[in-house]
Design a protein around this motif. Structure first.
Motif, PDB file in Angstrom:
ATOM      1  N   GLN A 215      -5.377  -4.079 -14.416  1.00  0.00           N
ATOM      2  CA  GLN A 215      -6.675  -3.724 -13.250  1.00  0.00           C
ATOM      3  C   GLN A 215      -7.699  -3.884 -13.640  1.00  0.00           C
ATOM      4  OE1 GLN A 215      -6.644   0.969 -12.311  1.00  0.00           O
ATOM      5  NE2 GLN A 215      -8.197   0.764 -10.909  1.00  0.00           N
TER       6      GLN A 215
ATOM      7  N   ALA B 221     -12.031  -0.151  -7.090  1.00  0.00           N
ATOM      8  CA  ALA B 221     -10.564  -0.653  -8.349  1.00  0.00           C
ATOM      9  C   ALA B 221     -11.204  -1.568  -9.362  1.00  0.00           C
ATOM     10  CB  ALA B 221      -9.548  -0.639  -7.466  1.00  0.00           C
TER      11      ALA B 221
ATOM     12  N   TYR C 291     -15.379   9.332 -10.244  1.00  0.00           N
ATOM     13  CA  TYR C 291     -14.067   8.187  -9.493  1.00  0.00           C
ATOM     14  C   TYR C 291     -13.672   8.216  -8.379  1.00  0.00           C
ATOM     15  CZ  TYR C 291     -10.538  11.334 -11.681  1.00  0.00           C
ATOM     16  OH  TYR C 291      -9.457  12.541 -12.004  1.00  0.00           O
TER      17      TYR C 291
ATOM     18  N   SER D 220     -12.758   0.892  -1.895  1.00  0.00           N
ATOM     19  CA  SER D 220     -11.916   1.298  -2.507  1.00  0.00           C
ATOM     20  C   SER D 220     -11.723   0.328  -3.651  1.00  0.00           C
ATOM     21  CB  SER D 220     -10.679   2.069  -1.847  1.00  0.00           C
ATOM     22  OG  SER D 220     -10.706   2.780  -1.159  1.00  0.00           O
ATOM     23  N   ARG D 221     -11.297  -0.992  -3.224  1.00  0.00           N
ATOM     24  CA  ARG D 221     -10.395  -2.079  -3.526  1.00  0.00           C
ATOM     25  C   ARG D 221     -12.075  -2.613  -4.560  1.00  0.00           C
ATOM     26  NH1 ARG D 221      -6.350  -6.130  -2.755  1.00  0.00           N
ATOM     27  NH2 ARG D 221      -5.702  -5.097  -0.786  1.00  0.00           N
TER      28      ARG D 221
ATOM     29  N   LEU E 154       1.840  -2.264  -9.944  1.00  0.00           N
ATOM     30  CA  LEU E 154       1.257  -0.960  -8.856  1.00  0.00           C
ATOM     31  C   LEU E 154      -0.572  -1.152  -9.272  1.00  0.00           C
ATOM     32  CD1 LEU E 154       3.592   1.817  -7.542  1.00  0.00           C
ATOM     33  CD2 LEU E 154       2.912  -0.181  -6.604  1.00  0.00           C
TER      34      LEU E 154
ATOM     35  N   LYS F 146       1.045  -1.335   0.023  1.00  0.00           N
ATOM     36  CA  LYS F 146      -0.129   0.094  -0.127  1.00  0.00           C
ATOM     37  C   LYS F 146       0.854   1.372  -0.070  1.00  0.00           C
ATOM     38  CE  LYS F 146      -4.157  -2.315   2.154  1.00  0.00           C
ATOM     39  NZ  LYS F 146      -5.126  -1.983   3.275  1.00  0.00           N
TER      40      LYS F 146
ATOM     41  N   ALA G  29      -6.063   5.657  -4.878  1.00  0.00           N
ATOM     42  CA  ALA G  29      -7.485   5.760  -4.526  1.00  0.00           C
ATOM     43  C   ALA G  29      -8.447   5.207  -5.359  1.00  0.00           C
ATOM     44  CB  ALA G  29      -8.116   6.249  -3.749  1.00  0.00           C
ATOM     45  N   THR G  30      -7.762   5.339  -6.976  1.00  0.00           N
ATOM     46  CA  THR G  30      -8.663   4.550  -7.923  1.00  0.00           C
ATOM     47  C   THR G  30      -7.808   3.087  -7.818  1.00  0.00           C
ATOM     48  OG1 THR G  30      -6.572   5.628  -9.010  1.00  0.00           O
ATOM     49  CG2 THR G  30      -9.006   7.203  -9.387  1.00  0.00           C
ATOM     50  N   VAL G  31      -6.634   2.748  -7.192  1.00  0.00           N
ATOM     51  CA  VAL G  31      -5.731   1.432  -7.858  1.00  0.00           C
ATOM     52  C   VAL G  31      -6.736   1.014  -6.440  1.00  0.00           C
ATOM     53  CG1 VAL G  31      -3.631   0.163  -7.822  1.00  0.00           C
ATOM     54  CG2 VAL G  31      -3.933   2.746  -8.979  1.00  0.00           C
ATOM     55  N   GLY G  32      -7.169   1.524  -5.209  1.00  0.00           N
ATOM     56  CA  GLY G  32      -7.901   0.003  -4.875  1.00  0.00           C
ATOM     57  C   GLY G  32      -7.364   0.844  -3.345  1.00  0.00           C
ATOM     58  N   VAL G  33      -6.935   1.227  -2.798  1.00  0.00           N
ATOM     59  CA  VAL G  33      -5.747   2.230  -1.680  1.00  0.00           C
ATOM     60  C   VAL G  33      -7.360   2.603  -0.793  1.00  0.00           C
ATOM     61  CG1 VAL G  33      -4.190   2.279  -0.432  1.00  0.00           C
ATOM     62  CG2 VAL G  33      -3.582   1.316  -1.825  1.00  0.00           C
ATOM     63  N   ASP G  34      -7.193   2.821   0.610  1.00  0.00           N
ATOM     64  CA  ASP G  34      -8.564   3.026   0.994  1.00  0.00           C
ATOM     65  C   ASP G  34      -7.364   4.277   1.664  1.00  0.00           C
ATOM     66  OD1 ASP G  34     -10.164   4.313   3.138  1.00  0.00           O
ATOM     67  OD2 ASP G  34     -10.124   2.523   3.986  1.00  0.00           O
ATOM     68  N   THR G  35      -6.815   5.094   0.978  1.00  0.00           N
ATOM     69  CA  THR G  35      -6.350   6.330   1.048  1.00  0.00           C
ATOM     70  C   THR G  35      -5.935   6.741   2.756  1.00  0.00           C
ATOM     71  OG1 THR G  35      -7.255   7.863   0.044  1.00  0.00           O
ATOM     72  CG2 THR G  35      -4.649   6.682  -0.563  1.00  0.00           C
TER      73      THR G  35
ATOM     74  N   VAL H 132      -8.852   3.745 -14.121  1.00  0.00           N
ATOM     75  CA  VAL H 132      -8.755   5.301 -14.186  1.00  0.00           C
ATOM     76  C   VAL H 132      -7.805   5.770 -14.827  1.00  0.00           C
ATOM     77  CG1 VAL H 132      -9.264   8.317 -13.173  1.00  0.00           C
ATOM     78  CG2 VAL H 132     -10.842   6.158 -11.971  1.00  0.00           C
TER      79      VAL H 132
ATOM     80  N   PHE I 284      -2.391  -3.902  -7.774  1.00  0.00           N
ATOM     81  CA  PHE I 284      -2.219  -3.574  -6.238  1.00  0.00           C
ATOM     82  C   PHE I 284      -4.532  -4.566  -6.268  1.00  0.00           C
ATOM     83  CE2 PHE I 284      -4.591  -2.079  -2.676  1.00  0.00           C
ATOM     84  CZ  PHE I 284      -3.775  -2.500  -1.754  1.00  0.00           C
ATOM     85  N   ALA I 285      -5.524  -4.198  -7.034  1.00  0.00           N
ATOM     86  CA  ALA I 285      -6.933  -4.849  -6.005  1.00  0.00           C
ATOM     87  C   ALA I 285      -6.954  -5.976  -6.460  1.00  0.00           C
ATOM     88  CB  ALA I 285      -7.495  -4.185  -6.925  1.00  0.00           C
TER      89      ALA I 285
ATOM     90  N   VAL J 110       1.378   1.688  -3.306  1.00  0.00           N
ATOM     91  CA  VAL J 110       0.815   3.189  -4.007  1.00  0.00           C
ATOM     92  C   VAL J 110       0.431   4.595  -4.256  1.00  0.00           C
ATOM     93  CG1 VAL J 110      -1.497   2.215  -4.798  1.00  0.00           C
ATOM     94  CG2 VAL J 110      -0.181   0.073  -4.587  1.00  0.00           C
TER      95      VAL J 110
END
Lengths: 358, 260
Positions: B155, B75, B49, B71-72, B99, A238, A250-256, B80, B102-103, A241
């Motif tokens: 992704q 994604a 997004y 978030s996951r 990277l 994380k 955030a858009t890659v999926g991390v709860d920032t 995006v 990730f999700a 990222v």
């Protein structure tokens, strides 16, 4: 073009990374032995080794042919001090890495941002006014943690403009916050301490010292450090990222949002604990991650363990220097780390200016 | 509808930037968002997004309320691609693309052979084979942007949102990147500056002005001189591009000057 290869950092291969860590660990162990052997009472490396082994196993593995005083100097004074140097060095480095990920800026570090000074002020306030005395022995640490929290909030708030932390803002915010909390610390000390104690106490909190190290204080600092270290390793992907920026992460999926809170809590807690046992030691969290990054790359799964070893080793060696350079006097260890770190800081500022001018 | 937007409003410092936008994007279509600077395109996309949270209104993806997805989960549904943002810390092209996985990855026990294959395929898809170990910061603008396309592709979301994807790029890279995206067969919702690029690639075009949707339709339906004048204040002549059979727009400044 495609055959043109610019290696980002020298140690791409896993095997090279492992060799680097093992070599650093060997240097670390050797430095520790030298550090324990160094001091007013000169002890040979062999004796150091034997005393430590005997004490570790609690029995006479080696036949005891040294005096009791040697035993106590090595085991109850110097060994905890040297191990504390390691934990402080590694811990400050970890805090530096966390601040850099949080701000996406390589200039960030607990000292530069004024968080160490905040922790100092908190610790001194707790000692002087005793308002956290209900926590007993943990009062100082809790005070330092509170001070660190207040200063990080202040510092980040000033340094952040429209969700971005620029190098200039960060440095300016750091100067202001550290000046403020440094002044507070001195005020509290000069207000209450008497005579030569004033200068001594002030020096301790402003420039750091490992002279107060003991097994007991080492133990809780070490536990806190290793818990934070393990937690950060679990979060390493994380962190990778998050370096891309909050929006992208955030858009890659991390709860920032949650991740940043964890980072802030871990960094301030660790800074608070370290400052409460060693005072303010500057620049470790700035220089070590940067140097290690240029060797093992930016991935935290590698960067974090490698820079813990480098940072720990650095402070053990800095501690040796602080005791040797002006022997029999002792330099505050912050002086040694600043001599190494401040020029490096200037270099980094210059580099970030060069980037802007491009 | 792959993506439905219902009555989104969003204001910054109590100034209404997005003013009650309703919009649907059908599965598998390439939809462009066109409008003058400051009309709220980027703000609308950021509300979709989830960088911004709408003041009111909802966004649904495949019928699921986006505000209830983590978030996951988000994604996995939607990738995006933004304008290249400044990163201070360098990494290799390969790591940068990885990277984007990730999700899909767990903390431990990932099938790394498969992960590596997906990343290698995406790097190949955007024409960056051989660049894997290059430093991201040393790349040219077009190469960086293609790296980010690859990161969005790994992704493996069915919907991709593009926020000004080809800004600052020369014309060759602009067409190259749009072609790569068009060839993926994904649902694409993209803000686009260049009207000819919008005309060339979009199935539908959404015209936006002052936070509101002005018109939605095929390129032939909405890219007409009156609309272009209304939105951008320039006169335009529309001809047909003989190769693509799409509208070809030629502009003439409204304030006349002596161009002869």
């Amino acid at each position: 073009m495609s055959n043109m290869r610019i290696p980002l950092f020298p140690l791409q291969k896993k095997s090279h990374f492992v060799i680097f860590c093992v070599l650093t660990a060997i240097i670390l162990v050797f430095s520790c032995l030298v550090a324990v052997g160094t001091g007013a009472a000169d002890v040979s490396l062999e004796e150091v080794w034997k005393v430590i082994v005997n004490n570790l196993f609690g029995s006479e593995v080696f036949e005891k042919n040294w005096e009791n005083s040697t035993d106590s100097i090595i085991w109850t004074i110097r060994t905890p001090r040297v191990l504390t140097a390691f934990v402080v060095g590694a811990g400050l480095t970890l805090c530096g890495i966390l601040m850099q990920v949080l701000t996406k800026n390589p200039l960030a570090d607990p000292y530069v941002l004024g968080i160490s000074q905040g922790a100092s002020a908190g610790a001194v306030a707790a000692i002087v006014y005793g308002f956290l005395s209900f926590l007993g022995g943990y009062g100082t640490m809790a005070g330092a943690f509170l001070g660190a929290l207040i200063s990080i909030a202040l510092s980040l708030r000033i340094a952040t403009i429209r969700n971005k932390v620029t190098a200039t803002q960060l440095v300016l915010a750091g100067i202001a916050v550290s000046a403020l909390f440094g002044a507070l610390t001195n005020l509290m000390i000069y207000h209450t301490a008497v005579g030569s104690d004033k200068v001594k106490t002030a020096t301790y909190w402003m420039m750091g010292s490992l002279s107060g190290a003991s097994w007991e204080r080492l133990l809780y600092a070490a536990i806190a450090f290793f818990v934070c270290f393990a937690l950060i390793l679990l979060l390493s992907k994380k962190l990778d990222v998050l370096m891309l920026g909050d929006d992208v992460a955030a858009t890659v999926g991390v709860d920032t949002g949650r991740l940043k809170i964890v980072i802030i809590v871990v960094a301030t807690l660790l800074t608070g604990i370290i400052v409460s046992i060693s005072g303010t030691i500057g620049f470790v969290g700035l220089t070590i991650p940067h140097i290690t990054r240029s060797i093992v790359g930016t991935k935290h799964m590698r960067l974090v363990p490698a820079s813990m070893l480098v940072g720990g080793t650095f402070l053990v060696i800095a501690d040796i220097l602080s005791r040797v350079l002006v022997a029999p006097e002792e330099l505050p260890i912050g002086v040694v780390s600043a001599f190494f770190g401040a020029p490096f800081f200037l270099y980094l500022i210059r580099r970030s200016n060069a980037k802007l001018g491009r | 509808m792959k993506l439905s937007i219902e009555k989104i409003t969003y204001s910054i410092n109590s100034k209404l930037i997005v003013d009650g936008v309703d919009l649907g994007v059908e599965e598998g279509t390439f939809v462009g968002l066109v409008g003058p600077n400051g009309c709220g395109k980027s703000t609308l996309l950021k509300n979709i997004y989830k960088v911004y949270t709408p003041d009111s209104g909802k966004v649904y993806i495949d019928g699921k309320d986006m505000s209830e997805l983590s978030s996951r989960e988000t994604a996995l549904e939607m990738s995006v691609m933004q304008q290249e943002n400044v990163v201070e810390f360098d990494m290799s092209v390969y790591d940068m693309v990885m990277l984007g996985r990730f999700a899909h990855q767990k903390m431990f026990g990932n099938d790394m052979a498969r992960e590596r294959q997906i990343v290698a395929d995406a790097i190949d898809e955007v024409g960056l084979s051989g660049y894997e170990q290059r430093s991201f910061l040393s790349l040219s603008g077009g190469e960086k942007q293609r790296t980010l396309v690859a990161r969005a592709l790994v992704q493996q979301a069915q919907l991709i949102i593009l926020d000004e994807p080809t800004n600052h790029l020369d014309i060759g890279y602009q067409y190259q990147i749009m072609t790569i995206l068009k060839n993926q067969g994904l649902t694409v919702f993209s803000s686009i500056h260049d009207l000819n690029i919008a005309a060339c690639y979009c199935d539908k075009i959404v015209l936006m002005k002052a936070g509101k949707i002005v018109d939605i339709g095929t390129p032939w339906e909405v890219l007409i001189p009156e609309r272009i004048k209304e939105l951008f204040g320039v006169d335009a002549q529309i001809t047909v591009n003989e190769v693509t059979n799409r509208p070809n727009i030629m502009f003439t400044p409204a304030d006349s000057f002596n161009w002869r």
